[in-house]
Each structure stands twice: as C-alpha cells, then as structure tokens.
Enzyme design. Structure first.
Site, PDB file in Angstrom:
ATOM      1  N   LYS A   1       0.834  -1.203   0.000  1.00  0.00           N
ATOM      2  CA  LYS A   1       0.000   0.000   0.000  1.00  0.00           C
ATOM      3  C   LYS A   1       0.872   1.258   0.000  1.00  0.00           C
ATOM      4  O   LYS A   1       0.532   2.265  -0.630  1.00  0.00           O
ATOM      5  CB  LYS A   1      -0.916  -0.002   1.220  1.00  0.00           C
ATOM      6  CG  LYS A   1      -2.019  -1.054   1.175  1.00  0.00           C
ATOM      7  CD  LYS A   1      -2.926  -0.901   2.383  1.00  0.00           C
ATOM      8  CE  LYS A   1      -4.108  -1.860   2.329  1.00  0.00           C
ATOM      9  NZ  LYS A   1      -3.695  -3.263   2.475  1.00  0.00           N
TER      10      LYS A   1
ATOM     11  N   HIS B   1     -13.591  -2.911   9.508  1.00  0.00           N
ATOM     12  CA  HIS B   1     -12.968  -2.540   8.235  1.00  0.00           C
ATOM     13  C   HIS B   1     -13.066  -3.647   7.194  1.00  0.00           C
ATOM     14  O   HIS B   1     -12.326  -3.652   6.217  1.00  0.00           O
ATOM     15  CB  HIS B   1     -11.502  -2.133   8.440  1.00  0.00           C
ATOM     16  CG  HIS B   1     -11.321  -1.135   9.545  1.00  0.00           C
ATOM     17  ND1 HIS B   1     -11.806   0.156   9.460  1.00  0.00           N
ATOM     18  CD2 HIS B   1     -10.761  -1.249  10.769  1.00  0.00           C
ATOM     19  CE1 HIS B   1     -11.524   0.799  10.585  1.00  0.00           C
ATOM     20  NE2 HIS B   1     -10.902  -0.028  11.385  1.00  0.00           N
TER      21      HIS B   1
ATOM     22  N   GLU C   1      -2.856   6.999   7.970  1.00  0.00           N
ATOM     23  CA  GLU C   1      -3.722   7.879   7.194  1.00  0.00           C
ATOM     24  C   GLU C   1      -4.639   8.650   8.121  1.00  0.00           C
ATOM     25  O   GLU C   1      -5.013   8.150   9.191  1.00  0.00           O
ATOM     26  CB  GLU C   1      -4.616   7.080   6.227  1.00  0.00           C
ATOM     27  CG  GLU C   1      -3.932   6.521   5.016  1.00  0.00           C
ATOM     28  CD  GLU C   1      -4.913   5.765   4.125  1.00  0.00           C
ATOM     29  OE1 GLU C   1      -6.078   5.592   4.520  1.00  0.00           O
ATOM     30  OE2 GLU C   1      -4.502   5.343   3.036  1.00  0.00           O
TER      31      GLU C   1
ATOM     32  N   ARG D   1      -6.345  -8.701  -8.027  1.00  0.00           N
ATOM     33  CA  ARG D   1      -7.007 -10.006  -8.065  1.00  0.00           C
ATOM     34  C   ARG D   1      -8.490  -9.778  -8.282  1.00  0.00           C
ATOM     35  O   ARG D   1      -8.960  -8.636  -8.322  1.00  0.00           O
ATOM     36  CB  ARG D   1      -6.800 -10.741  -6.744  1.00  0.00           C
ATOM     37  CG  ARG D   1      -7.214  -9.883  -5.538  1.00  0.00           C
ATOM     38  CD  ARG D   1      -7.171 -10.642  -4.247  1.00  0.00           C
ATOM     39  NE  ARG D   1      -7.240  -9.785  -3.074  1.00  0.00           N
ATOM     40  CZ  ARG D   1      -8.341  -9.241  -2.593  1.00  0.00           C
ATOM     41  NH1 ARG D   1      -9.504  -9.442  -3.189  1.00  0.00           N
ATOM     42  NH2 ARG D   1      -8.309  -8.484  -1.508  1.00  0.00           N
TER      43      ARG D   1
END
Length: 663
Positions: free
Chosen positions: A116, A235, A200, A291
């Site tokens: 990420k 999440h 973040e 994917r």
C-alpha cells in the site's frame, strides 16, 4: 483456451471458478488441506490433491506444494482465487518458472500495488489524489509517532501488505497509538508475513467506492463501473452493491478513467480493483487489489458478464471480450456476506458444525457458497459461509428481493450475522441509500439490538415439535403397544390431560402447559392462552395455525437445544428438565475465559505475578484477528492454563486470577 486448470484456493471462490470452468469445458483440479478433505470444492472438482495439514501456512500458502500438485495433475494454469497467494508475486514467478500460466497480473504489477505504501507513492507521482498520511519506509516508533502527530487524530493504521481489514486499527488519540501499532503490526505479521504499516487521516463519514478494471496483453484496458462497499465492520465489507447509489455519470467517468490510468501505469493485465475513499465531492486513491474481489458478483449481475471467464480468456492470451463503449449497466445488484460470527460479541468469529442450511431460490437471486449443511466452520480459515446476491431492474427491486431472500434463508449451527443482515436491509437509511463506512456503528442501537422475548409462534412451534416427536416415538412397552400407560401423550384416566414444557431463552425461562385437542392443542403462554393446530409437512416443516394465523416453522433439535426457524427470524431455545439437579454457579470473576476460539500467540504474565485492571494477560488470534485478553480487576495470577501455540475453544479457561486481599 486451457484444457486443465488448478484452483489454488478453497471455499466459495474455488467452487465459483470450478462452475465457470465446467461451463467452458475446462477440467479442474482442486487442492485441499487435511481439514478440507470433505469440503464442497473438493467434491465439485474433477480431481483433488492433498497439499498439507490444516493451518494455511502449511497448506494453502505452500507455493512448492501447489506447484507440485499442478505439475502432477497436468494443469496448464493456476487460478489463485482471492486471499492466500492471489497477490503474491513470488507465487506468480514460481508458476512461470514451472511453465504454468498464472491467471492474474504479472509479478511486476503485483509488486507495484502489493505494498500500500509503494502504491500510494506511485499514485502520488501520477497526480492521483491521496488521503493525507504517511507511507514511508522508516518504521521506527519515534518516526511513526511524529508522523501521527503531523497527520492528526483520529488516525487509521493499515498493514502495507494486507487487505480484508487485517492489520487495520483506528486510533482516537495519541494515548492509544502504541497499543494500536503493536496490534496492527502483530496482525499484519501473522496474516502477511510483513509488519510494515502506513498511517492515514481517518475520515469520519466516507464512502468506500471501488472500480472494477480489466486489461489484456494487447494493450486494452476497460472499467466495468463501480461498486459501493461502504457498509463494513472491523474494516471488512458486509454489504456491497453496484452501481453506487447516487453516483452521477460525470463522477463515474472520472473515477473509471482514474482507475484505468492506474492500471496502465503499472502494465496491468487481468482483473483488478482500484479502491477509492470518497467524502463529499472528492475522492482519493486507497489501494489497488491485484485479483478478483469477493464482491465481483454484483458487477457480473449489472453487466451480464462472467468475470472468471474474462480472466481465463485473457490469461490464455485472448483480447478483452468487450470494449468500453460496449459495456452497459443493467439494473441494480446487492450482495451480503453471511459470516459465522457473533455481532453481539464484537463480531468474534464463531466455529462449529452447520447443522442445517437452506438458501432461497428465485428470480434475481444468486448464492455463492462453499459450505453445505453438515460442514464445519473451523478456526483455520475465513468464517464466511456464503454470499447472497440479489439483482433487480432498479435498487428498490434489488433490495426487496434481498429482503425476501434473507427472510427465507435457514441456518442453524454456529452464531452468524444473519439477523444483522436482515436488520441492515430493513433499515430506512439503507433503503434511502444513505451509506458510509460508519453505517453499522451509527445505527447500532437498532442493528445490534439484543434479541427480544421469544414470540408466541416460536414457543408454539417448539412445543408442537416435541409433541409430534413424542407421538411418533415407539411404545414404552413393545409387548403391549396399545397400552395407554406406556403412552407418551397427555392421556389421563380421569379428566383432561396436559403436558408441561420448560424452555430457556437467553436469560428468560418459560414454563408452558399444553392441553391436547383434536388436531392440535391449547397452549398456556406467559401472555395468555393460544389455540394451536400443527401438522408436519413432507419436508419436515411444521405447518402451524396460532390463534387463526397460519405460518410455517422448522424446528431443529440437537440434544436439549431447539432452533426455531420462522420466516425472517431464528430463535434458540433450550429444553429444561425441571427434575434435573440445578447447575452450579456461573464463572467466577477470577476465571479468564477465551472470548472466541483461536490460537494463543503470547502469554505475557507468570504465575504469582500481580496485575492491575486492564493489564494484558495474553494475546489470542482467531482467523488472523488478534485480541488482547486483559485483567478485569486488580489481582494475582494464580494459574496459567494455556500455552503459546495452543488452540483453545470458546469459553475455555485461560488464566485464573485471585483478587488481592482475598483469603
């Protein structure tokens, strides 16, 4: 096209790939762990090969074992599904080295988006908007704390190599940063073998919108529109739909264009998903999943395309079946994920045998599952039981079909989120399309409300089941089967008879009295008597008439447990023998019990150690989620009843504490 493929996965995605391959005339090879020897995907495949013991790291994550199985079976290609090795560049390279086609993107693309942090840096250079954060290589605690202070709170910690909510923690203030970092890194290390994290800014009411992209080796790239995946817990997605409610054509075009540009920037080939977080009129790149996604069926429903077939054709060297201008949105689709988990216990995973499972059929309804009645949900793998997908001409029709499908779903066994899914679909805010990632928490009072009293119909159905079973039981005296003295009915020598039944439901206990009548009985209930007629249908359902209202129920018995399945609800009852000796007291405050089945990762205390309230005693992992077990009060560790690496069942005592000052 390939003649034989191996599916390097399990569960519903393996079954999903097998069905498309069979339609195309492609032979399939399944792989399985020792725990999955009798699994549905093994039964569906043309061939199946054992690759190791139950733990994923010893089976489904063993690259060499999967390559060996593919070579031995003559498979020309490997479909990785999602999860496990699907985004592992080393696996893709091992396939190529063995002369086997990897049905997915090239290793370079996996690496570019597999981290990420690296993906965000790449998108930043490309000018794609990002959420404020830190995605650097320096993972020193001091650097992470400094970056957290710069970004501000609330803060989101995310595993750089991960997905599916693993290694993701929300931090409300600086005081919680150290513990959240430790948990996030621990989960990331266990799930992905990499504890690198990024930070973040945590947005308070964002929508999670993703774009399905596809590319071929001829340089063609398209998007198949968007999905809204905002309704989540921990999440992880719970409900997905396509197209996104309220999405206007201009924004759809902008997000689709940005997603395609991201795919082209890394030389992407195959199916991928570019995920964005949107708040207000803005959207920002989150990550790219290299994917097929769990929620791909809603895209298939609105486009009329089979994305697994697209994957196979592209991997075989063919062009994309359609150009961008040929793709159209047809209607609306909603998908829910049916999990073996307990929403009342913070969505703790649940394990056990699925005693009964029946899904609805009908127009616009699709079920993707790898579980059958009688199968077990184990601690080793993801607890998803099935995906239920509803498609209709518009959103209202799709949601109505989903509501009916959920009401008709019958399931007994481990705890599930079925009641939560029903509540979400019935929630007025959901019907209005008012979605964001805080939806479940904001509506928790109604969505996660504790079960109320057992309804009259459920109690009547339970009594009817027991009466029908007693009537069908063999006579007590085989030598005189017609003797009333051996009858299990309410026959009395003088006067009308009755039978008493005692049930536990949650914390409540109900004692009911049934007075037999022709074709039924009068039932004395806590809130008054009911006239009940009952008969058993050929499929095992009980056809009831309670005070003139007709309905059907299915009552499943397992020892003293009865599960009453009514349309749209399920009720767990416990048959109580009033003559049985009373049970002992509940668990003492000093007994620390496992809140869910799992593996003990660390024991952080020793016998004789004094601890304060809130002190971490041990760390438990279940389905790659880590939970710190803490002391409920000040005390001394009197016994440690588990060891690192040990698998423990739900409710097992782990640690014993004696209260300070206690004799």
């Amino acid at each position: 096209m390939f003649s034989t493929i191996l599916i390097a996965n399990r569960g519903e995605i393996a079954c999903r790939v097998i069905r498309t391959a069979r339609r195309l005339g492609i032979r399939t090879v399944a792989v399985f762990s020792e725990a999955d020897a009798g699994a549905m995907h093994v039964a569906l495949a043309d061939e199946a090969r054992l690759i190791g013991p139950a733990p994923a790291r010893e089976s489904y994550l063993r690259i060499e074992a999967i390559i060996e199985a593919a070579l031995a079976s003559g498979a020309e290609a490997i479909h990785p599904g999602y999860g496990f090795l699907s985004e592992n560049a080393e696996f893709a390279e091992a396939c190529a080295a063995a002369g086997i086609t990897f049905i997915g993107p090239p290793p370079s693309a996996i690496r570019a988006m597999g981290s990420k942090s690296a993906a965000k840096a790449l998108m930043e250079r490309a000018g794609v908007p990002l959420v404020p954060g830190y995605h650097g290589e320096d993972q020193a605690p001091a650097r992470l704390r400094a970056e957290a202070d710069r970004i501000g709170y609330p803060l989101l910690i995310k595993a750089s190599a991960g997905g599916g909510g693993k290694g993701m923690k929300v931090v409300e203030n600086p005081a919680g940063l150290e513990e959240a970092l430790a948990l996030a890194k621990g989960e990331a290390r266990a799930a992905f073998g990499d504890d690198h994290v990024l930070l973040e800014r945590y947005l308070t009411q964002p929508r999670h919108i993703e774009i399905q992209v596809f590319a071929d080796n001829q340089g063609n790239t398209v998007h198949l529109f968007e999905r809204d995946c905002s309704i989540q817990r921990r999440h992880q997605k719970v409900v997905e739909e396509a197209p996104a409610p309220g999405m206007d054509p201009a924004r759809r075009e902008a997000m689709g264009r940005a997603a395609c540009e991201a795919a082209r920037a890394i030389g992407y080939v195959g199916a991928g998903t570019v995920e964005f977080i949107a708040e207000g009129d803005t959207f920002a790149f989150m990550e790219m999943n290299t994917r097929l996604q769990v929620e791909h069926p809603v895209t298939e429903a609105i486009t009329g395309q089979d994305l697994v077939e697209w994957q196979l054709r592209v991997a075989a060297g063919g062009p994309l079946p359609l150009a961008q201008e040929d793709l159209r949105i047809g209607g609306h689709a909603v998908e829910v994920r049916l999990y073996a988990e307990d929403p009342a216990r913070d969505f703790a995973p649940s394990i056990g045998r699925v005693e009964h499972l029946r899904f609805p059929e009908g127009e616009g309804i699709r079920i993707d599952t790898g579980i059958r009645g009688g199968d077990a949900v184990t601690v080793h793998y993801d607890p998803m039981i099935a995906k239920i997908i509803a498609h209709g001409p518009d959103r209202a029709a799709a949601v109505a079909r989903m509501a009916r499908a959920l009401d008709a779903t019958e399931l007994s066994g481990p705890a599930t989120n079925l009641a939560l899914l029903r509540a979400i679909v019935a929630q007025p805010a959901f019907r209005e399309g008012a979605l964001d990632t805080g939806f479940i928490a904001r509506h928790a009072e109604t969505l996660l409300a504790p079960a109320g009293p057992a309804p009259r119909a459920a109690l009547a159905a339970a009594v009817a089941r027991l009466l029908l079973d007693r009537a069908a039981a063999p006579p007590a005296d085989a030598a005189d089967p017609h003797s009333p003295w051996g009858s299990a009915t309410a026959w009395r020598l003088n006067g009308a008879g009755h039978q008493d039944f005692t049930f536990g439901h949650g914390e409540a206990t109900h004692t009911l009295r049934a007075h037999p009548r022709d074709g039924g009985f009068r039932l004395d209930l806590p809130d008054g008597a009911a006239e009940v007629a009952a008969a058993e249908a050929p499929d095992g359902r009980i056809l009831l008439r309670v005070d003139g209202r007709a309905l059907s129920a299915r009552v499943l018995r397992a020892e003293d447990r009865l599960t009453v399945l009514l349309p749209g609800s399920s009720h767990a009852l416990r048959a109580i023998d009033p003559l049985a000796p009373a049970g002992g007291e509940g668990p003492a405050a000093g007994r620390i019990l496992a809140p869910m089945p799992g593996r003990v990762l660390e024991v952080l205390v020793t016998e004789g150690q004094a601890v304060v309230r809130g002190a971490v005693l041990l760390v438990l992992e279940a389905m790659k989620v880590q939970m710190r077990i803490t002391a409920p009060a000040e005390g001394t560790v009197s016994a440690i009843l588990c060891a690192p690496g040990e698998l423990v069942e739900d409710g097992v005592e782990l640690v014993s504490l004696s209260q300070n000052g206690a004799g």
